[in-house]
Design an enzyme around this catalytic site. Structure first.
Site, short mmCIF file in Angstrom:
data_model
loop_
_atom_site.label_atom_id
_atom_site.label_comp_id
_atom_site.label_asym_id
_atom_site.label_seq_id
_atom_site.Cartn_x
_atom_site.Cartn_y
_atom_site.Cartn_z
N PHE A 61 5.04 -4.94 -2.36
CA PHE A 61 4.71 -4.26 -1.16
C PHE A 61 5.29 -5.05 -0.04
O PHE A 61 5.84 -6.51 -0.36
CB PHE A 61 3.07 -4.05 -0.93
CG PHE A 61 2.92 -2.60 -0.67
CD1 PHE A 61 3.18 -1.65 -1.66
CD2 PHE A 61 1.86 -2.35 0.20
CE1 PHE A 61 2.79 -0.35 -1.20
CE2 PHE A 61 1.51 -0.98 0.39
CZ PHE A 61 1.85 -0.10 -0.30
N GLN A 84 -0.76 -1.80 14.66
CA GLN A 84 0.14 -1.79 13.82
C GLN A 84 0.63 -0.24 13.85
O GLN A 84 0.12 0.70 13.79
CB GLN A 84 -0.26 -2.03 12.38
CG GLN A 84 0.88 -1.99 11.26
CD GLN A 84 0.35 -2.55 10.01
OE1 GLN A 84 -0.27 -2.00 9.33
NE2 GLN A 84 0.68 -3.86 9.67
N HIS A 122 -0.62 3.15 13.38
CA HIS A 122 -1.03 3.32 11.72
C HIS A 122 -2.30 2.71 11.59
O HIS A 122 -3.32 3.08 11.04
CB HIS A 122 0.01 2.80 10.90
CG HIS A 122 -0.36 2.75 9.51
ND1 HIS A 122 -0.78 3.98 8.75
CD2 HIS A 122 -0.53 1.88 8.54
CE1 HIS A 122 -1.26 3.79 7.62
NE2 HIS A 122 -1.10 2.40 7.15
N ARG A 151 -1.30 -6.80 9.55
CA ARG A 151 -1.78 -6.46 8.69
C ARG A 151 -0.79 -6.36 7.42
O ARG A 151 0.36 -5.67 7.85
CB ARG A 151 -2.68 -5.40 8.58
CG ARG A 151 -3.31 -5.07 7.14
CD ARG A 151 -4.41 -3.87 7.06
NE ARG A 151 -3.64 -2.67 7.26
CZ ARG A 151 -3.07 -1.89 6.53
NH1 ARG A 151 -2.87 -2.28 5.11
NH2 ARG A 151 -2.56 -0.76 6.76
N GLU A 167 4.44 2.69 2.40
CA GLU A 167 5.39 1.66 2.21
C GLU A 167 5.62 1.48 0.57
O GLU A 167 6.58 1.13 0.20
CB GLU A 167 4.42 0.38 2.27
CG GLU A 167 5.31 -0.85 2.41
CD GLU A 167 4.40 -1.92 3.20
OE1 GLU A 167 3.99 -1.69 4.29
OE2 GLU A 167 4.55 -3.09 3.03
N HIS A 196 3.14 1.74 11.75
CA HIS A 196 3.82 1.76 10.45
C HIS A 196 5.31 2.15 10.62
O HIS A 196 5.73 3.17 11.31
CB HIS A 196 3.03 3.06 9.65
CG HIS A 196 3.50 2.82 8.23
ND1 HIS A 196 4.61 3.02 7.40
CD2 HIS A 196 2.72 2.44 6.99
CE1 HIS A 196 4.51 2.97 6.23
NE2 HIS A 196 3.46 2.33 5.89
N ARG A 198 5.25 -5.34 8.28
CA ARG A 198 5.48 -3.98 8.97
C ARG A 198 5.99 -4.05 10.44
O ARG A 198 6.53 -3.19 10.91
CB ARG A 198 4.24 -3.07 8.76
CG ARG A 198 4.10 -2.59 7.73
CD ARG A 198 2.61 -1.82 7.40
NE ARG A 198 2.30 -1.35 5.99
CZ ARG A 198 1.15 -0.88 5.57
NH1 ARG A 198 0.16 -0.70 6.34
NH2 ARG A 198 0.96 -0.47 4.42
N LEU A 243 2.09 10.03 7.34
CA LEU A 243 2.62 8.61 6.62
C LEU A 243 3.40 8.88 5.45
O LEU A 243 2.95 9.71 4.48
CB LEU A 243 1.37 7.84 6.31
CG LEU A 243 1.44 6.69 5.64
CD1 LEU A 243 2.35 5.79 6.38
CD2 LEU A 243 0.10 6.10 4.93
#
Lengths: 295, 557, 326
Positions: B113, B226, B337, B372, B241, B228, B272, B238
């Site tokens: 990730f 955040q 996100h 995050r 990731e 995304h 991100r 979405l």
């Protein structure tokens, strides 16, 4: 057209009228039926519940027999259609095929997956076609409102059966129209007849059948027609019990699909085994005027 | 009136984990949620849950990655605890019945990730949130907890310096009822619907955050929002990731893997905030496809991998964008996100109000700081849900009896009637649309002072309009018009806090990017924004960031 | 590649009913203009936002994962969020929206799902541990690839109740717990961590397993390809293997199996005896004789197929084998 004819158990015994009418129709349409007295039962969905692999193997044997003769297989029962197709699909999995191959080999049989499984209704809808069928009709079923009842395993699961549309099919109605009759559209046409639980909880099965018949009737049907002899048992042989469950007199003649075709092609009610039904088809035949109604 | 020791509001992962912990600690627990628990937005989390369980990985690296990912705004003591809890949390969830993806050897599979030093994201295909949500819901089914399904939180009652319970609306009957509780845990998730272009569900309206704010709780770091990097172009749905973790490429119109310009070492797997800025920069520079987007390519991964590990993505792309990711690039753009901010809590989930706790995305501990990392939010819900539930039960054990009075209930009933009795006024949906338009266009990835100030003016104008909002629906059953109006009221409160915090923070850190202050300013801004509600709007103060061992450095990926 | 789609007129007919307000259910007509790929849910929300905020429905994620927005779209059980309007208009000329079936309407498209959820709870949907087989201390359990493979479909379930809405057995008999509950049960029965497989299989046979009609309407309705009807089939086989022919349903299935081994095809009357036992068969006598008057074959022993020994060989080769996931 030439097929390995797979009549299924019921059409050879208590549903003989289905076999009779199928032979009549195929003769008339030039469809050659090659018989294989060594075909076994398809398992009818019940064997599958007791032993799925065995069920696949049993049908692999049937398919291999047709394959050895170089023929595709013709069913006249939605359930047979479903179970044989199900076997073809499951045998696409290598681990299943390996096991089944191992069991077929000592019998001198080989399954390659070449044999296609098709149902008489689909042959008429797609190979013969409604137009040609219409041109061969001798006695149009004019004035008769017919509610098609497909039978689950002709339609679903759609991805496995590659049926035209599991939820909104029209093949059957197109054929009914080609025969000169008027198709009746109602929700129950793609639903279940209740047969699979007839021996488990009869009253529930009867209730389900009763609801579909009621639905057809409420939409104005003079008769129902089905390409599945198991549906026929639910809808015709047990209609008396279905009536009890829905609390109304239904009196709904239920034709096997080829009987309906046979009538339009000029067959007599006797040739089609209509007197063998539990619910008299008289009311429907009377609508047609030109058919000699048997006593 | 109903009465319990602990009332948990929100039944996603954090709420259910809190309820479980509180019940196991012996408390009489109620779980209140405006949705059926299995419909919670936790279920939409796709990618995975981080735990440094690989032989080559270490908790230490997970801590470091999280600190760095937070752009040094995360509290390091909390992050240490968080990462140390990761392994046991995943094992516990596995034992609760979570169906994780596994490797050939039968052990839990892990994928890479963004912003992580090692592949440490444990997953369940691309529906990890759903797998965890099902498992905890099923496990909770064996524990005595009273569930109030489809009850909508109206207010948190505070008296005598303590929480006394909540007032809530039964959506099915329209009844307004008090539920007395010595401790209340807010786990109602985020307020992503302040934005129009968001991956969040329609239900993510920050109800609990707003209720806590109105009750006097501090909201922390709300300006950190955040975006995304990869949401479907049109719908904002979405695309995990994990799609990049599995090896997906981001490409511009020129066919370049443009991330090489922005994160030369890890490319698509930068954190991100970095990837989202890169995409917007590319599109603004004219390198986007016509209509303004970039593409996410999975074709080179092969059908087998794409279809087995990214089942939902295949399904989404096919049904929502008409794109088959096995053979076609997926058009993507960033979308709101996640909210790093929320109700300020400490490591035990305690807020500044006695008896009020918060956990999950509704809370801000803070472990995510300014940005995050993917895979850390599911973990947070479980680690801090448990913390909050445990602390709430312990507090309730010795706390005096709580009471919600008829007056508390009447006040809420009267407020609802006022909305319904208005003869004219604006629809809540109209106000919501305008709010989302404002936030999308003025409080996005790149922020400039003009837009932020204008956004604040607009939000305040919308608040004035909301005071005259009119609910047309008169039904007592499932009156969504009414709950829409309440939700929009919550969103407006929180949008104001976001805007005020963003105006004040004159630096760029993590997800907060000020074009007029492009650098991180540790001298002045290595501190948490704390917002308290006053009649004049949010009053800001600042709290220090907790340090243990990691000195702030420039973030390079 | 992503050219703007032309907007098309989309006539919506939406079921409206508020029992609290009294009155009869009716359809309300709305005219929208939408791009053909627009999901039905977006159309309904547009109605709510711009035309009529009194329309009640459940929705949340709009990405087919929360399971809130199942309803009937032109009579088919569908998630509104992943059903585009274009094909519906092309086929039906309009989009008729009804609440799901088999659950009482609370208001408009919102149905009372308490029955659905209580059926789900009936199957004890959580791991039940065998005290003699505790979870490994401090680490996850190990699973073989074959065990993992059993989880191919069921974890996709989002409990949207589309299957429950489409199921004729649910409609006809409250004893049947519904496709979702049974697919969920399968998920626990094949979970190596669960310690109550046999007990679960014993119980489910007594609470409706054998009422599944195999009609596959659930599999057709399922938006996540869980294929509940196939999972129910799997459960039945596992139940037979675990419990033997103890219930009417399993007796019938096993009777069928034996029937075919004997003659290669079905002996209808014998099967009735196998399923019903002597007493039950007497109860069926009236209907049997009634049928036999028209269908005398029922009273005769059916023919044995040629090559029945081949069928028996297949049985010998495979019957003892372990169950193979199909």
């Amino acid at each position: 057209m030439r097929f390995a004819y797979y009549p299924g158990c019921v059409a050879q015994e208590s549903g003989k009228e289905l076999d009779l009418s199928t032979r009549y129709v195929c003769r008339a349409l030039g469809i050659e039926l090659v018989e294989f007295p060594n075909f076994s039962c398809c398992g009818s969905g019940f064997l599958d519940e007791a032993n799925g692999l065995l069920n696949v193997a049993l049908n692999a044997r049937n398919l291999a027999i047709a394959e050895r003769a170089g023929l595709d297989l013709l069913t006249i029962c939605s359930t047979c259609q479903g179970m044989l197709t199900f076997a073809n699909r499951r045998l696409e999995r290598p681990e299943v095929k390996a096991k089944v191959d191992g069991a077929l080999q000592p019998l001198g049989l080989a399954y390659s997956g070449r044999t296609k499984v098709t149902h008489l209704l689909r042959v008429l809808a797609n190979e013969v076609g409604p137009d040609r069928l219409r041109s061969m009709v001798k006695r149009p079923l004019r004035g008769l409102k017919v509610a098609a009842f497909y039978g689950c395993h002709l339609l679903r699961p759609a991805d496995e059966l590659q049926s035209e549309s599991a939820e909104e099919p029209h093949e059957f109605e197109d054929l009914i129209e080609a025969l000169g009759a008027t198709p009746v559209l109602y929700r129950g046409r793609v639903l279940c007849c209740g047969f699979p639980i007839l021996f488990v909880k009869e009253r529930t099965a009867n209730r389900i059948a009763g609801r579909q018949i009621h639905d057809a009737k409420a939409h104005g049907a003079d008769a129902m027609a089905t390409p599945c002899p198991l549906c026929h048992i639910s809808l015709d042989s047990f209609q008396n019990k279905a009536e009890r469950e829905v609390g109304e007199r239904l009196d709904m003649p239920v034709f096997h699909f080829p009987q309906l075709v046979g009538l339009a092609l000029g067959a007599s009610p006797e040739e089609l085994g209509l007197p063998r039904h539990l619910v008299s088809t008289r009311s429907a035949l009377e609508k047609l005027g030109s058919v000699a109604v048997p006593a | 009136m109903q009465r319990h020791d602990v009332v948990v509001v929100g039944a996603g992962l954090a709420g259910q984990r809190a309820a479980l912990a509180a019940a196991q600690a012996g408390a009489d627990v109620a779980l209140v949620s405006k949705l059926h628990p299995l419909r919670s937005h936790s279920g939409a989390a796709q990618g995975g849950i981080n735990a440094a369980v690989g032989a080559e990985d270490s908790v230490e690296t997970h801590i470091y990655d999280t600190v760095k990912g937070s752009d040094y705004l995360g509290d390091q003591d909390a992050i240490e605890f968080f990462c140390q809890s990761a392994g046991p949390t995943v094992v516990e969830m596995e034992h609760f019945g979570t169906i994780f993806s596994r490797g050939e050897d039968g052990s839990l599979a892990r994928r890479a990730f963004g912003g992580a030093g090692f592949p440490r994201t444990i997953y369940a295909a691309d529906r990890t949130g759903l797998a965890l949500l099902q498992a905890i819901y099923e496990h909770l089914g064996g524990v005595p907890v009273t569930t109030y399904e489809e009850w909508f939180l109206l207010s948190i009652v505070v008296r005598d310096g303590r929480v006394q319970g909540i007032v809530a609306l039964d959506r099915r009957t329209g009844a307004v009822e008090g539920i007395a509780a010595k401790a209340v845990v807010i786990a109602t998730g985020p307020a992503g619907r302040v934005y129009g272009r968001t991956t969040n569900a329609h239900s993510c309206t920050g109800d609990g955050i707003a209720a806590a704010y109105r009750a006097g709780a501090y909201l922390k770091d709300m300006e950190f929002v955040q975006f995304h990097p990869t949401a479907l172009l049109e719908s904002g749905i979405l695309i995990t990731e994990g799609a990049r973790g599995e090896g997906g490429y981001l490409k511009n119109r020129l066919g370049e893997r443009f991330m090489s310009k922005y994160a030369p070492h890890v490319l698509e797997l930068a954190s991100r905030d970095v990837v989202s800025r890169a995409i917007v920069t590319e599109v603004n520079a004219g390198n986007g496809f016509p209509g303004g987007y970039v593409t996410l390519e999975l074709m080179h991964l092969g059908r087998e991998k794409v279809e087995s590990r990214l089942q939902e993505i295949c399904d989404f792309s096919r049904s929502f964008a008409g794109i088959d990711p096995v053979t076609q690039p997926i058009p993507v753009m960033p979308a709101q996100h996640y909210m790093m901010g929320g109700v300020g809590t400490n490591i035990r989930g305690e807020t500044n109000l006695r008896g009020l706790y918060a956990a999950g995305e509704a809370a801000c501990v803070s472990i995510h700081g300014a940005n995050r990392l993917g895979g850390n939010s599911l973990l947070e819900t479980l680690v801090f849900g448990k913390q909050a539930g445990t602390a709430a039960a312990a507090y309730a054990k010795d706390a005096p009896d709580a009471a919600v009075t008829p007056a508390d209930v009447d006040r809420e009933t009267a407020a609802l009637h006022a909305l319904e009795d208005r003869k004219d006024g604006e629809s809540p949906q109209r106000i919501r649309a305008d709010l989302q338009q404002t936030m999308d266009s003025r409080v996005g990835i790149y922020r400039n002072p003009d837009d932020l100030h204008r956004a604040l003016v607009e939000v305040r104008a919308l608040q004035a309009r909301w005071r005259a909002v009119r609910v047309e629906d008169r039904s007592s059953t499932y009156n969504i018009d009414l709950t829409d109006a309440l939700e929009v009221g919550h969103l407006l409160d929180l949008a104001e806090v976001i805007a005020v915090g963003a105006i004040a923070r004159t630096e760029s850190r993590g997800a907060h990017t000020r074009v007029d202050f492009p650098k991180r300013d540790d001298q002045n801004w290595m501190r948490h924004t704390m917002a308290r509600r006053t009649p004049e709007g949010p009053e800001l103060s600042y709290a220090p960031v907790a340090y243990t061992r990691w000195e702030p450095k420039e973030r390079v990926y | 590649m992503f050219a703007e789609e032309k907007l098309i007129p989309v006539p919506f007919d939406v079921y409206r009913f508020d029992p609290a307000q009294g009155g009869e259910p009716r359809y309300q007509h709305y005219e929208l203009k939408l791009a053909p790929h627009t999901p039905v849910l977006s159309g309904l929300l547009k109605i709510r936002d711009e035309v009529d905020p009194t329309l009640a429905l459940r929705y949340s994620c709009r990405s087919a994962i929360c399971g809130s927005c199942a309803m009937l779209v032109n009579s088919k059980s569908r998630l509104a969020c992943r059903t585009p309007v274009g094909p519906e208009v092309a086929k039906h000329g309009r989009v008729v929206i009804d609440p799901m079936r088999n659950q009482p309407v609370l208001r408009d498209l919102v149905v009372d799902q308490r029955g659905f959820w209580s059926n789900y709870r009936r199957i004890e949907p959580r791991l039940l541990l065998d005290p003699s087989r505790p979870m490994p201390e401090g680490r996850p359990t190990q699973m073989t690839p074959a065990q993992v493979d059993r989880f191919r479909e069921t974890p996709r379930c989002i409990a949207c109740a589309s299957c429950y809405s489409a199921c004729p057995a649910v409609e006809a008999d409250p004893e049947f717990p519904g496709p979702m509950a049974l697919a969920k049960l399968y998920r626990f029965v094949v979970d190596p961590r669960d310690g109550a497989h046999d007990e679960r299989l014993r119980k489910v046979q007594l609470s409706g397993l054998w009422l599944c009609l195999r009609c596959h309407l659930c599999t057709e309705a399922c938006p996540k390809d869980v294929r509940p009807s196939e999972r129910i089939r799997d459960l039945k086989e596992l139940a037979v293997r675990s419990q033997g022919a103890t219930e009417r349903g399993s007796r019938h299935a096993v009777g069928f199996l034996e029937n075919i081994a004997e003659a290669g095809q079905l002996n209808e009357m014998k099967l009735v005896r196998q399923t019903d036992g002597l007493v039950g068969t007497v109860g069926q006598l009236g209907q049997g004789l009634r049928l036999a008057r028209k269908k005398p074959e029922l009273l005769k022993k059916p023919r044995t197929i040629d090559g029945v020994e081949e069928v028996r060989k297949l049985y010998e080769a495979l019957q003892k084998d372990e169950e193979v996931p199909l």
